[in-house]
Design an enzyme around this catalytic site. Structure first.
Site, PDB file in Angstrom:
ATOM      1  N   LYS A   1       0.882  -1.175   0.000  1.00  0.00           N
ATOM      2  CA  LYS A   1       0.000   0.000   0.000  1.00  0.00           C
ATOM      3  C   LYS A   1       0.917   1.221   0.000  1.00  0.00           C
ATOM      4  O   LYS A   1       1.983   1.197   0.612  1.00  0.00           O
ATOM      5  CB  LYS A   1      -0.854  -0.044   1.281  1.00  0.00           C
ATOM      6  CG  LYS A   1      -1.606   1.223   1.604  1.00  0.00           C
ATOM      7  CD  LYS A   1      -2.883   1.310   0.820  1.00  0.00           C
ATOM      8  CE  LYS A   1      -3.519   2.701   0.928  1.00  0.00           C
ATOM      9  NZ  LYS A   1      -4.400   2.991  -0.223  1.00  0.00           N
TER      10      LYS A   1
ATOM     11  N   GLY B   1      -7.998   7.903   0.112  1.00  0.00           N
ATOM     12  CA  GLY B   1      -7.221   9.079   0.523  1.00  0.00           C
ATOM     13  C   GLY B   1      -5.849   8.715   1.061  1.00  0.00           C
ATOM     14  O   GLY B   1      -5.304   9.420   1.914  1.00  0.00           O
ATOM     15  N   LEU B   2      -5.292   7.605   0.577  1.00  0.00           N
ATOM     16  CA  LEU B   2      -3.933   7.177   0.944  1.00  0.00           C
ATOM     17  C   LEU B   2      -3.748   7.041   2.457  1.00  0.00           C
ATOM     18  O   LEU B   2      -2.731   7.452   3.011  1.00  0.00           O
ATOM     19  CB  LEU B   2      -2.899   8.153   0.360  1.00  0.00           C
ATOM     20  CG  LEU B   2      -2.816   8.161  -1.171  1.00  0.00           C
ATOM     21  CD1 LEU B   2      -1.901   9.275  -1.664  1.00  0.00           C
ATOM     22  CD2 LEU B   2      -2.331   6.817  -1.708  1.00  0.00           C
TER      23      LEU B   2
ATOM     24  N   ASN C   1       4.289   6.665  -6.314  1.00  0.00           N
ATOM     25  CA  ASN C   1       2.890   6.944  -6.624  1.00  0.00           C
ATOM     26  C   ASN C   1       2.746   8.450  -6.859  1.00  0.00           C
ATOM     27  O   ASN C   1       2.606   9.218  -5.912  1.00  0.00           O
ATOM     28  CB  ASN C   1       2.005   6.447  -5.470  1.00  0.00           C
ATOM     29  CG  ASN C   1       0.539   6.777  -5.679  1.00  0.00           C
ATOM     30  OD1 ASN C   1       0.167   7.406  -6.666  1.00  0.00           O
ATOM     31  ND2 ASN C   1      -0.297   6.363  -4.747  1.00  0.00           N
TER      32      ASN C   1
ATOM     33  N   CYS D   1      -2.211   8.984  -7.778  1.00  0.00           N
ATOM     34  CA  CYS D   1      -3.484   8.717  -7.102  1.00  0.00           C
ATOM     35  C   CYS D   1      -4.464   9.865  -7.395  1.00  0.00           C
ATOM     36  O   CYS D   1      -4.136  11.022  -7.159  1.00  0.00           O
ATOM     37  CB  CYS D   1      -3.252   8.595  -5.597  1.00  0.00           C
ATOM     38  SG  CYS D   1      -4.769   8.339  -4.695  1.00  0.00           S
TER      39      CYS D   1
ATOM     40  N   LYS E   1       4.751   5.220 -11.195  1.00  0.00           N
ATOM     41  CA  LYS E   1       3.381   4.820 -11.542  1.00  0.00           C
ATOM     42  C   LYS E   1       2.619   6.017 -12.103  1.00  0.00           C
ATOM     43  O   LYS E   1       2.476   7.044 -11.439  1.00  0.00           O
ATOM     44  CB  LYS E   1       2.674   4.251 -10.305  1.00  0.00           C
ATOM     45  CG  LYS E   1       1.303   3.700 -10.628  1.00  0.00           C
ATOM     46  CD  LYS E   1       0.830   2.815  -9.521  1.00  0.00           C
ATOM     47  CE  LYS E   1      -0.547   2.264  -9.785  1.00  0.00           C
ATOM     48  NZ  LYS E   1      -1.019   1.463  -8.660  1.00  0.00           N
TER      49      LYS E   1
ATOM     50  N   GLY F   1      -7.599  -3.565 -14.353  1.00  0.00           N
ATOM     51  CA  GLY F   1      -8.723  -4.393 -14.754  1.00  0.00           C
ATOM     52  C   GLY F   1      -8.413  -5.836 -15.099  1.00  0.00           C
ATOM     53  O   GLY F   1      -9.305  -6.549 -15.577  1.00  0.00           O
TER      54      GLY F   1
HETATM   55  C1  LIG Z   1      -9.029   0.070  -2.872  1.00  0.00           C
HETATM   56  C2  LIG Z   1      -7.889   0.530  -3.725  1.00  0.00           C
HETATM   57  C3  LIG Z   1      -6.761   1.102  -3.140  1.00  0.00           C
HETATM   58  C4  LIG Z   1      -5.684   1.519  -3.930  1.00  0.00           C
HETATM   59  N1  LIG Z   1      -4.592   2.069  -3.333  1.00  0.00           N
HETATM   60  C5  LIG Z   1      -3.508   2.429  -4.088  1.00  0.00           C
HETATM   61  C6  LIG Z   1      -2.331   2.932  -3.474  1.00  0.00           C
HETATM   62  O1  LIG Z   1      -2.217   3.031  -2.257  1.00  0.00           O
HETATM   63  N2  LIG Z   1      -1.310   3.298  -4.282  1.00  0.00           N
HETATM   64  C7  LIG Z   1      -1.350   3.163  -5.663  1.00  0.00           C
HETATM   65  O2  LIG Z   1      -0.374   3.496  -6.346  1.00  0.00           O
HETATM   66  N3  LIG Z   1      -2.460   2.659  -6.259  1.00  0.00           N
HETATM   67  C8  LIG Z   1      -3.521   2.277  -5.510  1.00  0.00           C
HETATM   68  N4  LIG Z   1      -4.625   1.755  -6.110  1.00  0.00           N
HETATM   69  C9  LIG Z   1      -4.645   1.603  -7.588  1.00  0.00           C
HETATM   70  C10 LIG Z   1      -4.254   0.185  -8.011  1.00  0.00           C
HETATM   71  O3  LIG Z   1      -2.953  -0.161  -7.592  1.00  0.00           O
HETATM   72  C11 LIG Z   1      -4.331   0.038  -9.550  1.00  0.00           C
HETATM   73  O4  LIG Z   1      -3.401   0.902 -10.162  1.00  0.00           O
HETATM   74  C12 LIG Z   1      -5.714   0.362 -10.105  1.00  0.00           C
HETATM   75  O5  LIG Z   1      -6.726  -0.019  -9.209  1.00  0.00           O
HETATM   76  C13 LIG Z   1      -5.971  -0.328 -11.450  1.00  0.00           C
HETATM   77  O6  LIG Z   1      -5.763  -1.729 -11.351  1.00  0.00           O
HETATM   78  P1  LIG Z   1      -6.929  -2.790 -10.964  1.00  0.00           P
HETATM   79  O7  LIG Z   1      -8.075  -2.515 -11.878  1.00  0.00           O
HETATM   80  O8  LIG Z   1      -6.299  -4.138 -11.170  1.00  0.00           O
HETATM   81  O9  LIG Z   1      -7.257  -2.523  -9.535  1.00  0.00           O
HETATM   82  C14 LIG Z   1      -5.732   1.338  -5.341  1.00  0.00           C
HETATM   83  C15 LIG Z   1      -6.867   0.744  -5.919  1.00  0.00           C
HETATM   84  C16 LIG Z   1      -7.931   0.334  -5.141  1.00  0.00           C
HETATM   85  C17 LIG Z   1      -9.121  -0.298  -5.793  1.00  0.00           C
END
Ligand SMILES: Cc1cc2nc3c(=O)[nH]c(=O)nc-3n(C[C@H](O)[C@H](O)[C@H](O)COP(=O)(O)O)c2cc1C
Length: 285
Positions: free
Chosen positions: A28, A55-56, A106, A109, A145, A225
């Site tokens: 995370k 909100g990180l 990151n 976000c 990212k 996705g």
């Molecule tokens: C609940 C949740 C929390 C996330 N927290 C972070 C995070 O802390 N840092 C980050 O770089 N991306 C975060 N993401 C983004 C994911 O790492 C990813 O880039 C994005 O969801 C697209 O991939 P996915 O469709 O496989 O989830 C978060 C996504 C979700 C759904």
């Protein structure tokens, strides 16, 4: 890889992803100081995925280090960092450098507070300053990212590569988006707006990777996705060298890593691919 933010806050869940077949795990995102994030509700389901505005929230680098120390290192671990400026990013990076194998910055976000997240990754100059500062501060690989919420993702990708980024992770969540409760008329998320993730964002991720692949020489880590091995193949063909899985763990559980590996191996056998490398960027030929 396990994507940042999904079951990545504790050593036990990161180790679990490693045991389940993930080739690497991303934590995370954490910052310099503890951050409560937004109040609940922070996540809501939509067709094809979820919208989140967490909100990180995180306990800050010093508390997170106690989790990193407990990683069993069966697979490489990547620390996801966020901050508001180059000094903050570099400070966090140096504090965790000895505990992980790589860093993922990151700068993407869509619901971060105080000038963090996509406020940085939408600005090529700010992105450049942060990547440059972290690269000067640590010896381990630095991944950046990117956000899809820009007019020209190639420009941001090149800014990161120019100053030494070792790989690009694409994409962070899309939007922001919103849902409204039709009984009360109120926005569902406490923050009103949140980032969209899950199968609905896959075509955007594929397009971003396809566009950037032709313009950079560093590897691309695909995310957005992915739910099955067919999705993985599309990402590889678009130009990703490896992939991450986030939201689909909510549907499939940690078994998703094993299921995807089995399907991918079968597909590669059928098609006569000896390695994933031979599949990367095929859609460009
Ligand atoms: C609940 C949740 C929390 C996330 N927290 C972070 C995070 O802390 N840092 C980050 O770089 N991306 C975060 N993401 C983004 C994911 O790492 C990813 O880039 C994005 O969801 C697209 O991939 P996915 O469709 O496989 O989830 C978060 C996504 C979700 C759904």
């Amino acid at each position: 890889m396990l994507a940042a933010g999904i079951l990545g806050s504790t050593a036990s869940s990161l180790n679990w992803a490693g045991r389940s077949g993930a080739g690497a795990v991303v934590t995370k995102s954490f910052g310099l100081n503890p951050n409560k994030g937004y109040a609940n509700p922070t996540t809501v389901e939509v067709t094809g995925g979820v919208i989140n505005a967490i909100g990180l929230s995180n306990p800050g680098v010093e508390n997170f280090k106690t989790e990193l120390e407990k990683l069993n290192k069966s697979v490489p671990a990547i620390a996801s960092l966020y901050g508001a400026n180059p000094e903050e990013f570099s400070e966090i990076a140096t504090r965790v450098e000895d505990l992980v194998d790589a860093l993922e910055l990151n700068v993407s976000c869509p619901h971060a507070m105080g000038g963090c997240g996509s406020a940085i990754g939408q600005d090529p100059e700010l992105t450049r300053e942060i990547v440059q500062s972290v690269k000067k501060s640590v010896k381990i690989p630095v991944f950046v990212k990117l956000t899809p919420n820009v007019t020209d993702i190639v420009e941001i990708a090149r800014s990161a590569e120019d100053v030494g980024a070792d790989a690009l992770t694409m994409i962070n969540s899309l939007g922001p988006g919103m849902r409204i409760d039709i009984e009360t008329g109120n926005p569902i998320l406490n923050n009103k707006f949140g980032g969209l993730s899950g199968p609905a964002v896959k075509p955007i991720a594929i397009r971003c990777i396809y566009e950037v692949y032709d313009s950079v020489d560093i590897p691309i880590i695909g995310v957005g996705g992915i739910r099955n091995y067919e999705d993985v193949i599309e990402f590889l063909y678009a130009g990703a060298s490896c992939i991450q899985i986030g939201t689909s763990i909510m549907y499939e559980g940690m078994d998703i890593f094993g299921k995807i590996l089995t399907g991918l191996e079968r597909f590669m056998d059928d098609k006569g691919y000896g390695s994933v490398n031979g599949m990367v960027g095929i859609a460009h030929k």
